[in-house]
Design an enzyme around this catalytic site. Structure first.
Site, PDB file in Angstrom:
ATOM      1  N   GLU A  47      -4.078  -0.236   6.248  1.00 28.93           N
ATOM      2  CA  GLU A  47      -3.934   1.004   5.500  1.00 28.93           C
ATOM      3  C   GLU A  47      -4.608   2.182   6.191  1.00 28.93           C
ATOM      4  OE1 GLU A  47      -7.306   1.386   2.081  1.00 28.93           O
ATOM      5  OE2 GLU A  47      -5.835  -0.195   1.844  1.00 28.93           O
ATOM      6  N   HIS A  81      -2.134 -11.897  -8.203  1.00 24.13           N
ATOM      7  CA  HIS A  81      -2.027 -10.656  -8.963  1.00 24.13           C
ATOM      8  C   HIS A  81      -1.081 -10.799 -10.150  1.00 24.13           C
ATOM      9  CE1 HIS A  81      -3.669  -9.336  -5.106  1.00 24.13           C
ATOM     10  NE2 HIS A  81      -4.225  -8.374  -5.787  1.00 24.13           N
ATOM     11  N   HIS A  97      -9.349 -12.091   6.390  1.00 23.72           N
ATOM     12  CA  HIS A  97      -8.296 -12.034   5.368  1.00 23.72           C
ATOM     13  C   HIS A  97      -7.737 -10.625   5.286  1.00 23.72           C
ATOM     14  CE1 HIS A  97      -6.027 -12.468   1.716  1.00 23.72           C
ATOM     15  NE2 HIS A  97      -6.706 -11.481   1.163  1.00 23.72           N
ATOM     16  N   ILE A 152      -9.739 -17.647  -0.938  1.00 20.41           N
ATOM     17  CA  ILE A 152     -10.069 -16.440  -0.187  1.00 20.41           C
ATOM     18  C   ILE A 152     -11.515 -16.018  -0.403  1.00 20.41           C
ATOM     19  CG2 ILE A 152      -9.416 -14.029   0.185  1.00 20.41           C
ATOM     20  CD1 ILE A 152      -7.459 -16.232   1.177  1.00 20.41           C
ATOM     21  N   ARG A 158      -6.091  -2.500 -12.429  1.00 22.52           N
ATOM     22  CA  ARG A 158      -7.131  -2.820 -11.459  1.00 22.52           C
ATOM     23  C   ARG A 158      -7.741  -1.519 -10.929  1.00 22.52           C
ATOM     24  NH1 ARG A 158     -11.376  -5.253  -9.220  1.00 22.52           N
ATOM     25  NH2 ARG A 158     -11.237  -5.568  -6.977  1.00 22.52           N
ATOM     26  N   LYS A 174       0.816  -1.198   0.000  1.00 23.25           N
ATOM     27  CA  LYS A 174       0.000   0.000   0.000  1.00 23.25           C
ATOM     28  C   LYS A 174       0.864   1.269   0.000  1.00 23.25           C
ATOM     29  CE  LYS A 174      -3.818  -2.319   0.138  1.00 23.25           C
ATOM     30  NZ  LYS A 174      -4.789  -2.288   1.221  1.00 23.25           N
ATOM     31  N   GLU A 178      -1.164 -12.324   2.727  1.00 21.25           N
ATOM     32  CA  GLU A 178      -0.285 -12.454   1.561  1.00 21.25           C
ATOM     33  C   GLU A 178       1.124 -12.763   2.019  1.00 21.25           C
ATOM     34  OE1 GLU A 178       2.933 -11.581  -0.849  1.00 21.25           O
ATOM     35  OE2 GLU A 178       2.405 -10.165   0.719  1.00 21.25           O
ATOM     36  N   CYS A 204      -5.111 -13.943  -2.133  1.00 23.83           N
ATOM     37  CA  CYS A 204      -6.211 -12.992  -2.294  1.00 23.83           C
ATOM     38  C   CYS A 204      -7.300 -13.678  -3.113  1.00 23.83           C
ATOM     39  CB  CYS A 204      -5.712 -11.712  -2.977  1.00 23.83           C
ATOM     40  SG  CYS A 204      -6.744 -10.257  -2.636  1.00 23.83           S
TER      41      CYS A 204
END
Length: 759
Positions: A608, A697, A644, A434, A518, A115, A668, A729
């Site tokens: 975050e 990803h 998660h 997930i 994304r 992040k 992750e 994820c």
């Protein structure tokens, strides 16, 4: 006269043109020149939006990520990148592990992603070692600058500062990142000289680390850097954002730069101190328009505050948004379906620039020059304050009934885990996912037709049930232990729930970039939040009816609902989060009543929300963890609660993670090679954990040996009986032809681990 400028503009386009162009290129359906045409068209369109500014940013546009752009600028792509590829394809290979299907190159491990400070934007983490060397590669930045100048724009190049670049990166060996500063600075000096030769006057150089806690070494690094860079002929606008400067205020004022930008939305109380400390020859840029949220600014109130400052500073005063507008949607005018009252309370990127222009005109030519605009703004501000749509007395009354025991499980984990294991009878290293599975064209088409009224509710429900049937069948075929329904009916993990809650509003085109191509469309929390009816029970119950294996109920947690929405700014965020927690608590209890024995409450965005300074962390963590516990802990001991969290560093908040008291947490760890689990060498995490072994990803498909390696590393820190095997994820962005072999490899690896444990 006041000058206006912008720190950055959204890259993706108001209809996500960049997203679609990128994905076409990655699929091999278009060429690089075609991608570049789209990028060039978007840049020129965005400059047109900003043409009223005195200075517009150049270099803020990126094909993937501005931090990765900086790595390219200073010649520091990961060593494993295939140097035989064209530069753009090396860039995408670093970002995604692969560049384009046209190339057929061998996949590599993509750069780690995490992040960007306390936002929902993800950046690609720079990699360093003792052998790292830097070399200027400024052609892309120069090309964009020349492009803007050729169209007659007053361009201000934007670059990430050298100290923040090092701070954001990760050493891949035992070296010290700051030891690389001496080698990095000459490259930055050369870059600034090159920009000056191309005609640049001002250069915006972002040092967001100034809004964080810095020890003496990092503070000294800033001093070292700017005494070196100030020798170049360009004028530097040193830029910080997202938080107050606090103990770095004097340093920021004294660093040798021609100007300083501060976030006057989050640090308004520091403005007078900065004016007092800033040398008289320096320009002060105030970020007075909120670049992180979508509410209209109170322009009349701002002018009351700014007019005395303008009298004091004169033309040394610049105005701007608080940070890059990357974090807000492009243009509100597209929103034809939004409630007219709510729309009147909002401002997207284009409208924020209009607000900025209005302020500048009022300060430079008097308020009468924008009398009508100021009157309209005042009406909108008052309308929102007085609206019955915002305030719900029933919600306020319920908040008063919450007691401390709402956040407590009936028994401690050690006791309830025995009950849960007896109920579920899962094997060692249980496998699961997930939550989401690929959002196929058929799913999206059904959802679009339903939204347009072209598909009735019964037909839509049957379409979604067929997708659930397929997902359950594929999971059983591959041999997963705990299944999910696949979330075919969900457009987004936050938006889906927000659509069913009172107090939320939704846009059609309010997209913002999360990473790469994304994009997410954050809903708007405009009022008190309440759940009128069950949101997921019917879908989960249908999925469970198709299998004897447990199917997880899938929910988004209150903190993530908060942090991934545009949140009302007229009450504390903690109050809004508690309202969300009560809504999710009701859903959890409905699922349990339906017989759902495993419920996952995702808190992907917990970290975050942390303030940028550790001194402020505990207050946030206390109310955030409490909200999760209130949402989760009204269940019986036999109900297993999962949560998660993705793409965040957890080592420094592990005690708060443990305090959530989820029975199972999934995180992750694939891109970080299980480094996130190092904390468990010193901290005895009490509950179960699923370290993500499949990097979803990236289009790369993990092999069995790699998954085994990662799980064996995890087992060195966590007892095997408390380990789960799962992706890192959700899988909605992948294709089934990628997902099936990846999950098969995951299940095979888990089977081999069980055999090893039994031997």
């Amino acid at each position: 006269m006041i000058s206006t400028h912008n720190l950055g503009f959204p890259r993706i386009g108001k209809r996500r043109e960049l997203k679609f162009a990128l994905e076409q290129y990655w699929r091999g359906e278009s060429s690089l020149p075609e991608l570049e045409v789209t990028a060039r068209t978007l840049r020129q369109t965005h400059w047109q939006y900003q043409q009223k500014l005195d200075w517009l940013p150049v270099g803020d546009f990126s094909l993937y990520d501005h931090v990765l752009d900086t790595s390219l600028l200073v010649g520091n792509l990961p060593d494993r990148t295939d140097r035989r590829l064209a530069e753009t394809d090396q860039y995408f290979q670093a970002a995604r592990g692969q560049s384009s299907k046209q190339l057929q190159q061998t996949p590599i491990a993509a750069a780690e992603m995490t992040k960007w400070f306390d936002t929902n934007y993800h950046y690609l983490v720079p990699e360093f070692s003792a052998d790292t060397q830097f070399e200027l590669n400024a052609e892309r930045l120069l090309a964009q600058f020349r492009e803007a100048v050729s169209h007659g724009f007053q361009a201000k190049p934007v670059i990430l500062g050298p100290v923040s670049y090092l701070w954001l990166g990760k050493a891949k060996d035992d070296s010290r990142k700051l030891d690389l500063l001496a080698d990095l600075l000459p490259v930055y000096e050369q870059c600034l000289l090159t920009l000056a030769e191309a005609g640049a006057d001002w250069v915006q150089i972002d040092e967001p680390v100034l809004s964080t806690e810095l020890d003496q070494d990092w503070q000294h690094a800033l001093t070292q850097a700017y005494f070196a860079l100030n020798k170049t002929p360009v004028r530097l606008l040193l830029t910080s954002y997202f938080a107050p400067l606090r103990e770095n205020l004097n340093l920021a004022c004294e660093l040798p730069a021609a100007g300083l930008h501060i976030d006057a939305v989050n640090a308004r109380e520091e403005v007078i101190k900065v004016i007092d400390w800033l040398p008289a020859h320096k320009t002060l840029s105030l970020g007075v328009i909120n670049g992180r949220n979508i509410w209209k600014s109170d322009l009349n109130s701002l002018l009351d505050w700014l007019e005395p400052l303008h009298q004091r500073l004169g033309d040394r005063l610049w105005l701007a948004p608080s940070c890059s507008l990357l974090h807000v949607p492009v243009d509100l005018e597209q929103e034809k379906e939004l409630d007219s009252d709510i729309k009147n309370w909002l401002a997207f990127a284009v409208q924020k620039l209009d607000e900025l222009n209005c302020l500048a005109l009022a300060l430079n030519h008097g308020r009468d020059s924008v009398k009508a605009e100021l009157a309209q703004n005042a009406d909108a501000i008052q309308s929102r304050r007085a609206s019955e749509k915002v305030h719900n007395p029933q919600v306020r009354d319920r908040l008063q009934t919450v007691t401390e025991d709402w956040g407590q499980r009936r028994s401690a984990y050690a006791e309830r885990s025995k009950i849960q294991r007896a109920r579920h009878a899962l094997p060692l290293f249980p496998t699961t996912t997930i939550g989401s599975f690929p959002q196929t064209t058929a799913i999206r088409q059904s959802r679009l037709q339903y939204r347009r009224g072209e598909l009735d509710e019964q037909s839509y429900q049957r379409d979604m049930q067929q997708q659930i049937e397929y997902a359950i069948a594929e999971q059983e075929k591959v041999g997963l232990d705990v299944l999910v329904h696949g979330e075919a009916e969900r457009n987004d993990m936050v938006e889906y729930f927000g659509e069913q809650l009172e107090g939320y509003a939704f846009t059609r085109f309010g997209w913002v970039q999360s990473y790469g191509s994304r994009c997410v469309k954050p809903p708007v929390i405009f009022g008190d939040v309440e759940r009128p009816k069950a949101m997921t029970v019917e879908w989960i119950a249908y999925a469970q009816s198709l299998t004897d294996k447990p199917v997880k109920g899938m929910l988004t947690g209150p903190v993530t609902m908060l942090n991934w929405s545009f949140v009302r700014d007229d009450q504390p965020r903690s109050q809004t989060c508690l309202q969300l927690a009560l809504a999710i608590r009701d859903e959890v209890q409905n699922l349990e009543q339906q017989g759902v024995s495993i419920i996952q409450i995702d808190e992907a965005a917990l970290r975050e929300g942390l303030p940028l300074r550790r001194a402020d962390w505990q207050h946030y963590l206390d109310w955030a963890v409490n909200c999760f516990r209130i949402s989760a802990n009204g269940v019986k001991d036999e109900t297993q609660i999962h949560t998660h969290m993705c793409y965040s560093e957890f080592n420094d908040i592990i005690e708060s993670i443990a305090a959530m008291d989820a029975d199972v947490i999934t995180i992750e760890t694939s891109r970080s090679d299980m480094e996130l689990l190092d904390v468990f060498n010193a901290f005895d995490y009490p509950n179960e954990i699923g370290p993500g072994v499949y990097d979803i990803h990236s289009p790369n498909i993990p092999d069995v040996n790699q998954i085994r390696y990662l799980m064996e590393r995890a087992a060195e820190r966590i007892p095997p009986e408390r380990l789960w095997v799962n992706p890192d994820c959700g899988l909605k962005t992948r294709q089934w032809n990628e997902v099936k072999p990846a999950l098969a490899a995951m299940v095979q690896a888990a089977g081999e681990l069980r055999q090893d444990a039994a031997a």
